[in-house]
Design an enzyme around this catalytic site. Structure first.
Site, PDB file in Angstrom:
ATOM      1  CE1 TYR A   1      -3.655   2.612   0.661  1.00  0.00           C
ATOM      2  CE2 TYR A   1      -2.199   3.396   2.403  1.00  0.00           C
ATOM      3  CZ  TYR A   1      -3.303   3.580   1.594  1.00  0.00           C
ATOM      4  OH  TYR A   1      -4.060   4.726   1.714  1.00  0.00           O
TER       5      TYR A   1
HETATM    6  N1  LIG Z   1      -9.083   6.733   5.163  1.00  0.00           N
HETATM    7  C1  LIG Z   1      -8.012   7.483   5.344  1.00  0.00           C
HETATM    8  O1  LIG Z   1      -7.699   7.897   6.467  1.00  0.00           O
HETATM    9  C2  LIG Z   1      -7.175   7.865   4.163  1.00  0.00           C
HETATM   10  C3  LIG Z   1      -6.064   8.715   4.385  1.00  0.00           C
HETATM   11  C4  LIG Z   1      -5.285   9.106   3.305  1.00  0.00           C
HETATM   12  C5  LIG Z   1      -5.619   8.667   2.035  1.00  0.00           C
HETATM   13  N2  LIG Z   1      -6.683   7.824   1.848  1.00  0.00           N
HETATM   14  C6  LIG Z   1      -6.981   7.398   0.468  1.00  0.00           C
HETATM   15  O2  LIG Z   1      -8.333   7.744   0.177  1.00  0.00           O
HETATM   16  C7  LIG Z   1      -8.811   6.898  -0.879  1.00  0.00           C
HETATM   17  C8  LIG Z   1     -10.156   6.316  -0.477  1.00  0.00           C
HETATM   18  O3  LIG Z   1      -9.946   5.494   0.644  1.00  0.00           O
HETATM   19  P1  LIG Z   1     -11.074   5.235   1.747  1.00  0.00           P
HETATM   20  O4  LIG Z   1     -10.474   5.559   3.045  1.00  0.00           O
HETATM   21  O5  LIG Z   1     -12.337   5.875   1.317  1.00  0.00           O
HETATM   22  O6  LIG Z   1     -11.155   3.650   1.665  1.00  0.00           O
HETATM   23  P2  LIG Z   1     -12.390   2.630   1.598  1.00  0.00           P
HETATM   24  O7  LIG Z   1     -13.594   3.182   2.286  1.00  0.00           O
HETATM   25  O8  LIG Z   1     -11.852   1.327   2.077  1.00  0.00           O
HETATM   26  O9  LIG Z   1     -12.708   2.587   0.034  1.00  0.00           O
HETATM   27  C9  LIG Z   1     -11.838   1.936  -0.874  1.00  0.00           C
HETATM   28  C10 LIG Z   1     -12.604   1.723  -2.163  1.00  0.00           C
HETATM   29  O10 LIG Z   1     -11.756   0.998  -3.069  1.00  0.00           O
HETATM   30  C11 LIG Z   1     -12.516  -0.056  -3.619  1.00  0.00           C
HETATM   31  N3  LIG Z   1     -11.726  -1.197  -4.050  1.00  0.00           N
HETATM   32  C12 LIG Z   1     -10.852  -1.938  -3.322  1.00  0.00           C
HETATM   33  N4  LIG Z   1     -10.411  -2.971  -4.056  1.00  0.00           N
HETATM   34  C13 LIG Z   1     -11.035  -2.874  -5.275  1.00  0.00           C
HETATM   35  C14 LIG Z   1     -11.020  -3.658  -6.459  1.00  0.00           C
HETATM   36  N5  LIG Z   1     -10.297  -4.776  -6.560  1.00  0.00           N
HETATM   37  N6  LIG Z   1     -11.783  -3.250  -7.521  1.00  0.00           N
HETATM   38  C15 LIG Z   1     -12.548  -2.148  -7.440  1.00  0.00           C
HETATM   39  N7  LIG Z   1     -12.626  -1.377  -6.339  1.00  0.00           N
HETATM   40  C16 LIG Z   1     -11.873  -1.751  -5.265  1.00  0.00           C
HETATM   41  C17 LIG Z   1     -13.459  -0.481  -2.469  1.00  0.00           C
HETATM   42  O11 LIG Z   1     -14.513  -1.252  -2.995  1.00  0.00           O
HETATM   43  P3  LIG Z   1     -15.545  -2.043  -2.011  1.00  0.00           P
HETATM   44  O12 LIG Z   1     -16.533  -0.999  -1.583  1.00  0.00           O
HETATM   45  O13 LIG Z   1     -16.121  -3.080  -2.899  1.00  0.00           O
HETATM   46  O14 LIG Z   1     -14.726  -2.580  -0.880  1.00  0.00           O
HETATM   47  C18 LIG Z   1     -13.883   0.873  -1.962  1.00  0.00           C
HETATM   48  O15 LIG Z   1     -14.912   1.397  -2.770  1.00  0.00           O
HETATM   49  C19 LIG Z   1      -7.719   5.834  -1.088  1.00  0.00           C
HETATM   50  O16 LIG Z   1      -6.915   6.217  -2.187  1.00  0.00           O
HETATM   51  C20 LIG Z   1      -6.891   5.919   0.187  1.00  0.00           C
HETATM   52  O17 LIG Z   1      -5.561   5.518  -0.036  1.00  0.00           O
HETATM   53  C21 LIG Z   1      -7.458   7.422   2.882  1.00  0.00           C
END
Ligand SMILES: NC(=O)c1ccc[n+]([C@@H]2O[C@H](COP(=O)([O-])OP(=O)(O)OC[C@H]3O[C@@H](n4cnc5c(N)ncnc54)[C@H](OP(=O)(O)O)[C@@H]3O)[C@@H](O)[C@H]2O)c1
Length: 260
Positions: free
Chosen positions: A178
Site C-alpha cells: 500500500y
Molecule cells: N481513510 C483514510 O484515512 C485515508 C487517508 C489518506 C488517504 N486515503 C486514500 O483515500 C482513498 C479512499 O480510501 P477510503 O479511506 O475511502 O477507503 P475505503 O472506504 O476502504 O474505500 C476503498 C474503495 O476501493 C474499492 N476497491 C478496493 N479494491 C477494489 C477492487 N479490486 N476493484 C474495485 N474497487 C476496489 C473499495 O470497494 P468495495 O466498496 O467493494 O470494498 C472501496 O470502494 C484511497 O486512495 C486511500 O488511499 C485514505
C-alpha cells in the site's frame, strides 16, 4: 522526527458552499465509488448536478449508492461494475468506448479506489496480496488514465485526480505494498502533470484527504480511536470545488481536503 508536510492549497476557501448546478453538464467517473471517500464524492457531485459514472466491484453496493443518489435528487448516476484487481487492458478500452459513444467526452476522473493489503513486513509479504494491491492501486490508475485521456482531452475543463496518503508513502515499516503504491502514484501524477502541462488543458490534482473514518483506515490503524479521524463527508465541498469551475483558477497541483 516527524516528516514535514508538503505544501498544499487548502480547499475549499472559508465560506464556500457548492451551488446545486455547480457541476451541471459535467460527466465524472469515480473509482472506489462504494468506499468512504468515493461514495461521498459521488453523492456530492451528483447533488451539484454532475452525471456520475460509478465504478465499483460490488453491484449490490453500487445499487445502494444509486438509490441514495436518486433519493437525494440532483444529477444522474450510471453504474459500471468492474473489479480493478482483475480488469485487463481490453476492459478499460471497452469502458472508454462506452463513455465515448454515450458522451463523447469525460469531464472528470477521480481515482478513489484503493486496496490496503494489511500491515505486513516486506520479508513475509504474500505474493498474491502484493500483486492485487499493485493492480488496484497503481496499474489501474495507469490503465484507466491511459484509456480515458482522449475523452478527457475532448472536455472543456477536464480534471484527473489522485488521492494521496502522505503517512503511508513516507516509508514507514509494515506499510508494504500500500505504502509503495501510494509513493508510486504520487510520482505517476507528477509525471502526468508535467507531460500534460504544455499540450493539454487537463488539470492533474493530488488530493490529501487527511485521516477519514473508513474501512481502509480501520485496517491501517486497528488500535486508533474513531475520534482521531473525521467523517469522509467533510471532504465533499472541497471535491465539488475542485471538480467545478472554481477549481480551474487553481490549475494542477496538490490540495488539502482536511476539514478546518
Ligand atoms: N481513510 C483514510 O484515512 C485515508 C487517508 C489518506 C488517504 N486515503 C486514500 O483515500 C482513498 C479512499 O480510501 P477510503 O479511506 O475511502 O477507503 P475505503 O472506504 O476502504 O474505500 C476503498 C474503495 O476501493 C474499492 N476497491 C478496493 N479494491 C477494489 C477492487 N479490486 N476493484 C474495485 N474497487 C476496489 C473499495 O470497494 P468495495 O466498496 O467493494 O470494498 C472501496 O470502494 C484511497 O486512495 C486511500 O488511499 C485514505
Amino acid at each position: 522526527m516527524s516528516t514535514p508536510r508538503a505544501v498544499r492549497t487548502q480547499v475549499p476557501p472559508e465560506g464556500y458552499a457548492p451551488a446545486r448546478d455547480e457541476l451541471a453538464g459535467r460527466v465524472i467517473l469515480i473509482t472506489g465509488s462504494t468506499g468512504g471517500l468515493g461514495r461521498v464524492a459521488a453523492l456530492a457531485m451528483a447533488a451539484s448536478g454532475a452525471e456520475v459514472v460509478l465504478v465499483g466491484r460490488s453491484l449490490a453496493r453500487l445499487q445502494g449508492l444509486y438509490d441514495d443518489i436518486e433519493a437525494a435528487g440532483g444529477g444522474r448516476a450510471v453504474l459500471y461494475p468492474m473489479n480493478l484487481g482483475g480488469a485487463q487492458p481490453d476492459d478499460y478500452a471497452e469502458l472508454a468506448d462506452r463513455l465515448g459513444n454515450e458522451y463523447g467526452r469525460l469531464d472528470g476522473l477521480l481515482h478513489g479506489a484503493a486496496a490496503f493489503g494489511g500491515l505486513t513486513a516486506l520479508s513475509g509479504y504474500p505474493l498474491e496480496r502484493w500483486a492485487e494491491v499493485l493492480q488496484v492501486n497503481l496499474n489501474a490508475c495507469f490503465l484507466l488514465t491511459r484509456a480515458l485521456l482522449p475523452l478527457l482531452g475532448s472536455a472543456p475543463d477536464p480534471v484527473i485526480a489522485f488521492v494521496d496518503d502522505e503517512g503511508a508513502r513516507s516509508g514507514g515499516a509494515y506499510w508494504g505494498a500500500y505504502g509503495i503504491t501510494k509513493a508510486a502514484v504520487d510520482t505517476f501524477s507528477r509525471i502526468l502533470a508535467d507531460e500534460l502541462e504544455c499540450n493539454s488543458h487537463a488539470r492533474v490534482l493530488r488530493l490529501d484527504p487527511g485521516p477519514m473514518r473508513t474501512a481502509l483506515r480501520a485496517l491501517a490503524y486497528p488500535a486508533e480511536s474513531p475520534a482521531c479521524a473525521s467523517a469522509p463527508a467533510e471532504r465533499a465541498p472541497g471535491l465539488v470545488f475542485l471538480f467545478g469551475p472554481h477549481g480551474r483558477r487553481l490549475g494542477s497541483g496538490a490540495f488539502d481536503l482536511r476539514p478546518r
